[in-house]
Write a protein that holds these residues in place. Sequence first.
Motif, PDB file in Angstrom:
ATOM      1  N   UNK A 206      16.475   3.132  15.457  1.00  0.00           N
ATOM      2  CA  UNK A 206      17.706   2.344  15.516  1.00  0.00           C
ATOM      3  C   UNK A 206      17.674   1.266  16.589  1.00  0.00           C
ATOM      4  N   UNK A 207      16.748   1.405  17.538  1.00  0.00           N
ATOM      5  CA  UNK A 207      16.621   0.409  18.606  1.00  0.00           C
ATOM      6  C   UNK A 207      15.990  -0.892  18.112  1.00  0.00           C
ATOM      7  N   UNK A 208      15.261  -0.836  16.985  1.00  0.00           N
ATOM      8  CA  UNK A 208      14.505  -2.016  16.566  1.00  0.00           C
ATOM      9  C   UNK A 208      15.449  -3.184  16.265  1.00  0.00           C
ATOM     10  N   UNK A 209      15.083  -4.355  16.768  1.00  0.00           N
ATOM     11  CA  UNK A 209      15.968  -5.503  16.592  1.00  0.00           C
ATOM     12  C   UNK A 209      15.819  -6.125  15.204  1.00  0.00           C
ATOM     13  N   UNK A 210      14.615  -5.973  14.611  1.00  0.00           N
ATOM     14  CA  UNK A 210      14.369  -6.555  13.279  1.00  0.00           C
ATOM     15  C   UNK A 210      13.702  -5.490  12.404  1.00  0.00           C
ATOM     16  N   UNK A 211      14.501  -4.517  11.930  1.00  0.00           N
ATOM     17  CA  UNK A 211      13.890  -3.384  11.215  1.00  0.00           C
ATOM     18  C   UNK A 211      13.099  -3.767   9.972  1.00  0.00           C
ATOM     19  N   UNK A 212      13.507  -4.823   9.274  1.00  0.00           N
ATOM     20  CA  UNK A 212      12.750  -5.194   8.067  1.00  0.00           C
ATOM     21  C   UNK A 212      11.376  -5.753   8.429  1.00  0.00           C
ATOM     22  N   UNK A 213      11.303  -6.403   9.583  1.00  0.00           N
ATOM     23  CA  UNK A 213      10.001  -6.881  10.076  1.00  0.00           C
ATOM     24  C   UNK A 213       9.143  -5.681  10.495  1.00  0.00           C
ATOM     25  N   UNK A 214       9.774  -4.692  11.143  1.00  0.00           N
ATOM     26  CA  UNK A 214       9.025  -3.476  11.496  1.00  0.00           C
ATOM     27  C   UNK A 214       8.411  -2.842  10.248  1.00  0.00           C
ATOM     28  N   UNK A 215       9.179  -2.784   9.154  1.00  0.00           N
ATOM     29  CA  UNK A 215       8.645  -2.201   7.914  1.00  0.00           C
ATOM     30  C   UNK A 215       7.360  -2.895   7.493  1.00  0.00           C
ATOM     31  N   UNK A 216       7.385  -4.235   7.519  1.00  0.00           N
ATOM     32  CA  UNK A 216       6.188  -4.986   7.108  1.00  0.00           C
ATOM     33  C   UNK A 216       5.035  -4.762   8.080  1.00  0.00           C
ATOM     34  N   UNK A 217       5.338  -4.818   9.360  1.00  0.00           N
ATOM     35  CA  UNK A 217       4.278  -4.675  10.369  1.00  0.00           C
ATOM     36  C   UNK A 217       3.662  -3.279  10.327  1.00  0.00           C
ATOM     37  N   UNK A 218       4.530  -2.293  10.161  1.00  0.00           N
ATOM     38  CA  UNK A 218       4.049  -0.913  10.129  1.00  0.00           C
ATOM     39  C   UNK A 218       3.192  -0.666   8.898  1.00  0.00           C
ATOM     40  N   UNK A 219       3.645  -1.169   7.761  1.00  0.00           N
ATOM     41  CA  UNK A 219       2.893  -0.947   6.529  1.00  0.00           C
ATOM     42  C   UNK A 219       1.501  -1.568   6.635  1.00  0.00           C
ATOM     43  N   UNK A 220       1.449  -2.807   7.097  1.00  0.00           N
ATOM     44  CA  UNK A 220       0.150  -3.491   7.212  1.00  0.00           C
ATOM     45  C   UNK A 220      -0.738  -2.771   8.225  1.00  0.00           C
ATOM     46  N   UNK A 221      -0.160  -2.410   9.348  1.00  0.00           N
ATOM     47  CA  UNK A 221      -0.965  -1.786  10.402  1.00  0.00           C
ATOM     48  C   UNK A 221      -1.471  -0.414   9.957  1.00  0.00           C
ATOM     49  N   UNK A 222      -0.591   0.384   9.353  1.00  0.00           N
ATOM     50  CA  UNK A 222      -1.000   1.742   8.963  1.00  0.00           C
ATOM     51  C   UNK A 222      -2.018   1.722   7.826  1.00  0.00           C
TER      52      UNK A 222
END
Length: 268
Positions: A206-222
């Motif tokens: 919930x702390x993430x400022x741009x959760x939709x960006x986190x989704x993309x970054x996490x998917x690519x990184x993982x």
Amino acid sequence: MFGVVPKSIWQKTNPADANNLCSWAMRCLLVEDGSRLILIDNGIGTKQDEKFLSHYHLHGDDSLTTSLNALGFSEADITDMFLSHLHFDHCGGGVKKVGEKLQLTFPNATYWSNEDHWEWATKPNAREKASFLKENILPIQESGHLKFVLEKEGRSSPFDCMEIFYASGHTDKMMIPKIKYKEHTICFMADLLPSTGHIPLPYVMGYDTRPLITLQEKEAFLNEAADQQYVLFLEHDPVNECCTVKRTEKGVRLDRTFPLREILNTGY
Ligand SMILES: [Zn+2]
């Protein structure tokens, strides 16, 4: 810590206490690279007042000093203090209080951030203001020990052993170090992947400022981590120091957890 995921699901793996608090770690990583001794993040520190700490209930016996001493080092030996980002649970240990004065904990270290994140942290938005504490940040600059990673000049890392991945979903330009060690790539996941409980994509804090960006970054990184068999070093996981991940039909999932010493040849 799990954003929109219902508590009825996450409490099975991360049970909360009567105050709805869970246990988390603030695990740092020490890297020896030739003559350089690089510390990545440094926890919450010891200078906050009782009121602040009453929200966090620090527990456990580990401290930066005892952990460094156990390896035969002291604070003065650190040549480089690498800060993934400037939220208090990642950089608070870098500045200590001596009497009423604020001093760098690592007097001989260059403190590394990047220009965009520094701007972001020193002129904070209302949502992150409580996470960017002046007393953790301003003394670094005032001491003259602050250096920026020169991303804009195409030199993405000040260290031969390390590449940096930039993630801007959690906060602006958080730095994820990818460290070459023997045949391994060890990634210091900071708040891109706080714990193994955050591997499924929608588990975004919930702390993430741009959760939709986190989704993309996490998917690519993982996906990359699964294909390349990266060792993921987990800063906040209360139990697991490291994990690997694998691709499955449901997406990337946990493969294996293990302590870092399993891949070290130093016997630490
Ligand atoms: Zn954090």
